[in-house]
Design a protein around this motif. Structure first.
Motif, PDB file in Angstrom:
ATOM      1  N   TRP A  79       0.831  -1.210   0.000  1.00  0.00           N
ATOM      2  CA  TRP A  79       0.000   0.000   0.000  1.00  0.00           C
ATOM      3  C   TRP A  79       0.863   1.256   0.000  1.00  0.00           C
ATOM      4  N   ALA A  82       1.313   2.561  -3.558  1.00  0.00           N
ATOM      5  CA  ALA A  82       0.118   2.892  -4.341  1.00  0.00           C
ATOM      6  C   ALA A  82       0.271   4.270  -4.984  1.00  0.00           C
ATOM      7  N   GLN A  90       1.150   7.791  -3.343  1.00  0.00           N
ATOM      8  CA  GLN A  90       2.049   7.654  -2.196  1.00  0.00           C
ATOM      9  C   GLN A  90       3.465   8.067  -2.616  1.00  0.00           C
ATOM     10  N   ASP A 132       3.945  -7.793   3.816  1.00  0.00           N
ATOM     11  CA  ASP A 132       2.500  -7.945   3.658  1.00  0.00           C
ATOM     12  C   ASP A 132       1.996  -9.296   4.145  1.00  0.00           C
ATOM     13  N   ASP A 145      -3.551  -7.655   5.105  1.00  0.00           N
ATOM     14  CA  ASP A 145      -2.584  -7.262   4.074  1.00  0.00           C
ATOM     15  C   ASP A 145      -2.316  -8.413   3.108  1.00  0.00           C
ATOM     16  N   ARG A 168      -4.057  -5.358  -4.778  1.00  0.00           N
ATOM     17  CA  ARG A 168      -3.160  -4.195  -4.726  1.00  0.00           C
ATOM     18  C   ARG A 168      -2.057  -4.310  -5.769  1.00  0.00           C
TER      19      ARG A 168
END
Length: 111
Positions: free
Chosen positions: A38, A41, A44, A76, A82, A89
């Motif tokens: 994440w 992403a 970010q 993760d 996660d 993701r």
């Protein structure tokens, strides 16, 4: 370096030239250890920095981006949420890289 062979095969399959003579593979490092997907992403800081580095490398060297090597994921596996969200993701990350780099067939090698 198995990934280099994969990039060369992808290049040959997607190029009008079958020659590898003079083909130079460069790496644009963007790795940061201990991160979760994440954190990569779109929007970010890690993602934006990686895309900026890739663009800068192309601008400076005049080449093209042949592939993304993705070595991430151990962090993760700590939390079940996660781990179960990782696939979606990752798919989103690949699609975002392809869109933001303007390379709809960008090869992504994941380890």
């Amino acid at each position: 370096m198995p990934f280099a062979h994969r990039v060369l095969l992808h290049h040959a399959a997607n190029s009008s030239s079958s020659s590898r003579d003079g083909l130079v593979l460069g790496l644009v490092p963007a790795a940061v250890g201990g991160t979760r997907i994440w954190m990569w992403a779109r929007g970010q800081p890690l993602y934006e920095a990686a895309v900026a580095r890739a663009r800068a490398a192309v601008d400076a060297g005049g080449g093209t981006i042949g592939a993304v090597l993705w070595f991430q994921g151990e962090s993760d596996t700590i939390e079940l949420h996660d781990a179960t969200a990782y696939g979606g993701r990752m798919e989103r990350l690949v699609n975002d890289f392809r869109a933001d780099l303007g390379l709809p067939n960008l090869l992504v090698i994941q380890d």
